[in-house]
Every structure is written in C-alpha cells, then in structure tokens.
Design an enzyme around this catalytic site. Structure first.
Site, short mmCIF file in Angstrom:
data_model
loop_
_atom_site.label_atom_id
_atom_site.label_comp_id
_atom_site.label_asym_id
_atom_site.label_seq_id
_atom_site.Cartn_x
_atom_site.Cartn_y
_atom_site.Cartn_z
CE LYS A 69 -7.48 0.61 2.58
NZ LYS A 69 -7.85 -0.79 3.58
CG MET A 74 -3.95 6.83 10.54
SD MET A 74 -5.53 5.38 10.74
CE MET A 74 -5.52 4.51 11.69
CG ASP A 110 -0.49 -0.51 3.07
OD1 ASP A 110 0.56 0.66 2.66
OD2 ASP A 110 -1.26 -0.65 3.03
N1 SAH Z 1 0.66 -0.10 10.74
C1 SAH Z 1 1.03 1.44 10.81
C2 SAH Z 1 0.01 2.42 10.60
C3 SAH Z 1 -1.30 1.90 9.90
S1 SAH Z 1 -2.64 3.09 10.27
C4 SAH Z 1 1.92 1.63 11.47
O1 SAH Z 1 2.66 0.69 12.33
O2 SAH Z 1 2.84 2.36 11.88
C5 SAH Z 1 -1.39 4.98 8.85
C6 SAH Z 1 -1.34 5.94 9.70
O3 SAH Z 1 0.47 5.37 10.16
C7 SAH Z 1 -1.03 7.39 9.25
O4 SAH Z 1 -2.02 7.67 9.24
C8 SAH Z 1 0.04 7.81 10.61
O5 SAH Z 1 -0.90 8.43 11.33
C9 SAH Z 1 1.10 6.46 10.76
N2 SAH Z 1 2.36 7.08 10.06
C10 SAH Z 1 2.78 5.87 8.52
N3 SAH Z 1 3.84 5.59 8.69
C11 SAH Z 1 4.57 6.89 8.95
C12 SAH Z 1 5.20 7.70 8.46
N4 SAH Z 1 6.43 7.03 8.03
N5 SAH Z 1 5.57 9.07 9.44
C13 SAH Z 1 4.16 9.08 10.04
N6 SAH Z 1 2.82 8.67 10.31
C14 SAH Z 1 3.47 7.26 9.54
#
Ligand code: SAH
Length: 519
Positions: free
Chosen positions: A68, A183, A46
């Site tokens: 997504k 998020m 994604d």
């Molecule tokens: N499984 C992922 C989270 C998925 S939900 C994890 O463990 O990181 C998606 C959210 O993750 C985004 O809206 C943001 O809040 C955060 N996110 C994921 N990657 C990111 C990144 N490189 N920098 C900042 N926020 C991130």
C-alpha cells in the site's frame, strides 16, 4: 518453548484480528495488540505499520507484507481480503495489522465485512490513530478550552470511484474548531483553496506532521494561505496528518518531541533481535530513529548434552564464572530443566564479568560474589587474587562457543582447574523480516552501533553498501579493534563498556556537535 498453540476459535477456521498498530511509536501499541501479535500464526501488515512490531511475532509465524505504499508493488484490497480469509480457513489465527486505528480511514470496515461474509470469526483491536497522536507528538493539543469545542476528522483522499467530493467545505468552514485531515498531502493546494473560497481566514494556523511518533517525525507549520506552497518548496511528503485550527499555535510552547537530544538521528542497532530492545529503547527515548538490523542470533551450543552435563554438576565447582548475559541465560535455562530448586547450585560461588552479566545473575535471585567491571583477562585475574587466589580451585567457565581463549589460559596459569562450558553459539542472522537492510540501503543512517566483535563481522558479512556519512560507535576496545582490523574508523567508543555507557557516549558525541556532515 511453549507448545504449538491451537486455534482459539471454536470451529476449525482460525480467527482474524483487525489490529491497530498505532501511529509508529511502539510504546503506543495496546496490550491487546501485543498479545495478538505474540500469538498469531500469520500476520499481514502494511507500510504504515512500524515493522519492528514484527519482532514480537513467533518465530514460526508467517509474515506477509501487503504493501500500500504508493508506487510499490502491493496487494489489491480484494487480494488482501482473500488472503485473510484463505489463511483463516487454513486454521490460522491471523493478525491484520493496520497503522493507527483499524477503523479510521484504513479500509478496515471493508476487510471486516469480507471476513464476516466468509463466515469467519473476527475481533477488532482499537489502536491510537495518527489523527490524535500525530498532533500530540507535534505539541498540538486537539482541544483547548479557550480555542475550540469540537474536532472534525476528514480525509483528503477519497475513493477515486466517487465522481464528486463529498467533503462539504462550506460546512467545514462554518464549523471551525480543530480540523484534522488524513491523507491528501498531494491535494493540499486544492483543499486549502476550497477552504479559502468558503471564507476561512487566510492566516488560520496549519501544521503538517509526517511520520509522526517515529524517529523521523517532521513538522511543517504555516497558514492556510501558504502551507501548500511551503510543503511543495520543502518537498514535504506523505504520510502526514494536517491540523487546521488555532490550537496549532500552542506548538510554540508545547513542542516536546522534536527537541530531544537525538531527534532526527538515524541509528542502526546490530544486536540480536532479543537483546536489541534495551539499546533501541534508550536511543528512542532520546529521540533517535532506530533501525534494528540484527546481525547475529544466539542458538543452542553444538554439544547441548555435554553442556547439560556440566550444568548438572555445577555444584562440584568452587566458582562458576559467567562472561555474558547470554551465558547466564543459557545456563539457567538448562539448570531449571534439570532441577526445581535453586539450592542445587550448592556451594559454588559466582563470578560475573560486566554489569549486564551480573544483572542477569541477580535476576535469578543469586548473589554475585565477584564482579570485575571489565572484560580484560588481567582485571579478572586480579579480582580473583584479591579473593585469596584460585590455586587448585575448580572453576566452571560458562561462555559462548566462539569466545577467545585468553581467560581460561590465565586462570589455569594461576593453578585453577578450569572446565569450559559452551553455553551457546553465535550465528549470523540472515533473516530480515522487517526489511531493515532495505531501509538502511535506501535511506541511510547517521550512526551504526556495534556491541561485540561478532556484530561487526556479521554486519560486514551482509555485504550491504556502507551508507554515506554513517559513523561508528563501539561498546569497547575489543569491539573497536575488530572494527579497525576490518578497515572501519571508530568515531565513538564507550568509556563504560555496557549499554548505558554506549548510550551516554552517543549522547555526548552528538551534543558536542561531532557528527560528520552528510554531503
Ligand atoms: N488507520 C490510520 C489511517 C490510515 S489512512 C490511522 O488511524 O492512523 C493513512 C493516512 O494516515 C496517511 O496518509 C496519513 O495521513 C496518516 N498517517 C498514518 N500514520 C501516520 C504517521 N505516523 N504520521 C503521519 N501521518 C500518518
């Protein structure tokens, strides 16, 4: 080449691996994740997955973008579940790559459930979540003995089907400690208001970290009172993690990642996918956001049989001359298919042009007898003369098919008997599985790097619009000339014509503030 692998699982179905791709920095991907990617028959990823991770995939792996990203066409959750099951049922081992950790707010649980219900084997590969790495890369420790003794993770974007928020802001306010929100950047205003209403102090430090751990990381700090308004004012967009708590203040002294020499610079690497990583990694270490856009690919030569014949007879030569690392690689690839003993190379002495070429020879535990630093025919000839001349000596010149003819002519001119061994062919790279071309067109770049004439020519042949303000770095005079012949302006030319030399020149250039202003 390794033979086509059969499915790991016991029945005919393939297995599904729910794999955490980490927050973005490829160095933060687990060894198990890398192993799974290298072996997968199909990969579904994604938009939070760093697409460069896909360069680890097999050439014949099926790669599917599940999207997504807000506003872009993407598969629905149900379609994704169905896809994973369908691929596994077709006997494929499927890697489902998810940003961060697969079980942290990413609907991994739902996917796992669907896979189990379909009777398909699965494995979870944990990843480093952005909830932890994001703050760390912004210089914010999650805990500090003096500040907090617990951490809360929560999501600012709940299932839209829920009628009421199940986040208990009163409890959060009472709990204190460090609170990390994933998020919900868009809903920050109402979330902050809820917290304030529940009595959280209005000067509580808050940080937003977007695209954490990548070259485009940005951090915005403020207080609970003003953070939402600051985010709107600066157009701060998802994806971002938000950190609420006293620990945010520690960033003032611990901000390590955003202060590197190339922080905030977007740099394009045009080498072959296989060779890109050395340059990319060095640029990333200095803080750059690297866009890998391979423009060329190395393929076996048209006449592989003829090449193999020359390799087989290598021991009859007085000298074997390598002009590129690719040539060394192709030569020994064939050599060790023909022979199982390095001594079969006989008494031939070895010349390697350029440090990277010499290094590749040394990797095979062979001594380099002659190493002209520069790939200029005169320099090579001079070195040979120093060694007592080459009259009547037999030389095997190992090179690419489209190489220039200067060197063999010069060597023959000195009386040597030169055979040219065409070891490989450079062809345009037309595949773009990581969508780098799209990324470049959409988001631009500060600098493009060219490491050979063919990278220049093939980049231009892609016909991408030239991003506004993008400057040019070249590895040396031959590459620069090709670029100029095509009407490009050279902003940086490496003084030492290898990857380290190029990286150094780029570092110096930006340190001296030579970057053209983006208008
Ligand atoms: N499984 C992922 C989270 C998925 S939900 C994890 O463990 O990181 C998606 C959210 O993750 C985004 O809206 C943001 O809040 C955060 N996110 C994921 N990657 C990111 C990144 N490189 N920098 C900042 N926020 C991130």
């Amino acid at each position: 080449m390794e033979s086509r692998r059969k499915s790991e699982s016991t029945n005919e179905n393939g297995k599904v691996y729910l794999v955490g791709a980490g927050p973005g920095d490829l160095g933060l991907v687990t060894l198990r994740a890398k192993e799974c990617i290298e072996r997968a028959n199909a990969i579904v990823y994604d938009h939070l997955t760093n697409p460069e991770i896909l360069s680890w995939a097999r050439d014949d792996a099926e790669i599917i973008y599940a999207g997504k990203e807000a506003g872009q066409h993407s598969l629905s959750q149900q379609e994704i579940n169905a896809l994973l099951i369908e691929k596994a049922r077709a006997g494929k081992d499927v890697v489902r790559l998810k940003g961060g950790d697969p079980f942290v707010f990413g609907r991994g649980a739902e996917e796992a459930r669907a896979i189990v219900d379909a009777g398909i084997e699965f494995e979870i590969v944990s990843g480093i979540t952005s909830a932890i790495a994001g703050p760390a890369y912004a210089g914010i420790p999650m805990t500090h003995r003096a500040e907090n003794s617990h951490i809360t993770f929560f999501t600012g974007h709940e299932d839209p089907a829920k009628t009421e928020s199940t986040i208990d802001y009163a409890a959060l306010a009472k709990l204190g400690g460090t609170q990390v929100m994933l998020m919900g950047v868009k809903r920050l205003g109402s979330i902050a208001r809820e917290m304030l209403e529940q009595g959280v102090r209005n000067d509580l430090p808050v940080a937003l970290v977007r695209w954490a751990t990548t070259g485009r990381q940005e951090t915005l700090t403020g207080t609970l009172q003003n953070i939402a308004q600051r985010a709107v004012a600066s157009g701060f967009e998802a994806p971002a993690v938000a950190v609420f708590g006293e620990v945010v203040a520690l960033r003032e002294t611990l901000n390590w990642y955003e202060n590197r020499p190339l922080s905030g610079k977007r740099i394009v690497v045009t080498r072959t996918r296989k060779q890109a990583s050395a340059l990319s990694n060095k640029l990333r270490t200095l803080g750059a956001h690297v866009v890998e856009l391979p423009t060329i690919r190395i393929e076996p030569p048209g006449d592989l049989r003829g090449f193999a014949q020359l390799v087989q007879d290598a021991h009859v030569y007085d000298w074997i001359v390598f002009t590129s690392a690719n040539g060394v690689e192709a030569f020994f690839d064939v050599f060790f298919k023909l022979y199982d003993d390095a001594r079969e190379i006989g008494g031939a002495r070895i010349a390697a042009i350029g440090p990277a070429t010499a290094q590749r020879v040394k990797d095979f535990h062979l001594h380099v007898d002659l190493q002209p630093e520069e790939f200029v025919a005169e320099a090579v000839v001079k070195e040979f003369q120093k060694q007592g001349g080459i009259e009547n000596l037999r030389i095997l010149l190992v090179r690419g098919e489209n190489a220039r003819d200067v060197l063999p002519k010069e060597l023959s001119g000195l009386g040597a008997i030169v055979d040219k061994a065409f070891a490989y062919r450079t062809v345009p790279e037309t595949r773009d599985p990581t969508g780098a071309g799209r990324q470049l067109t959409k988001e631009g770049a500060d600098l493009i790097t060219f490491t050979s004439s063919s990278t220049v020519e093939n980049f231009l042949a892609l016909g991408l619009p030239w991003p506004k303000g993008m400057q040019v770095a070249s590895i040396g005079p031959i590459t620069s000339k090709t670029a100029r012949d095509h009407g490009l302006n050279i902003d940086i030319e490496a003084r030492r014509h290898d990857i380290d030399g190029l990286v150094e020149a780029i570092g110096d250039f930006f340190a001296a503030g030579n970057a053209r202003k983006q208008s």
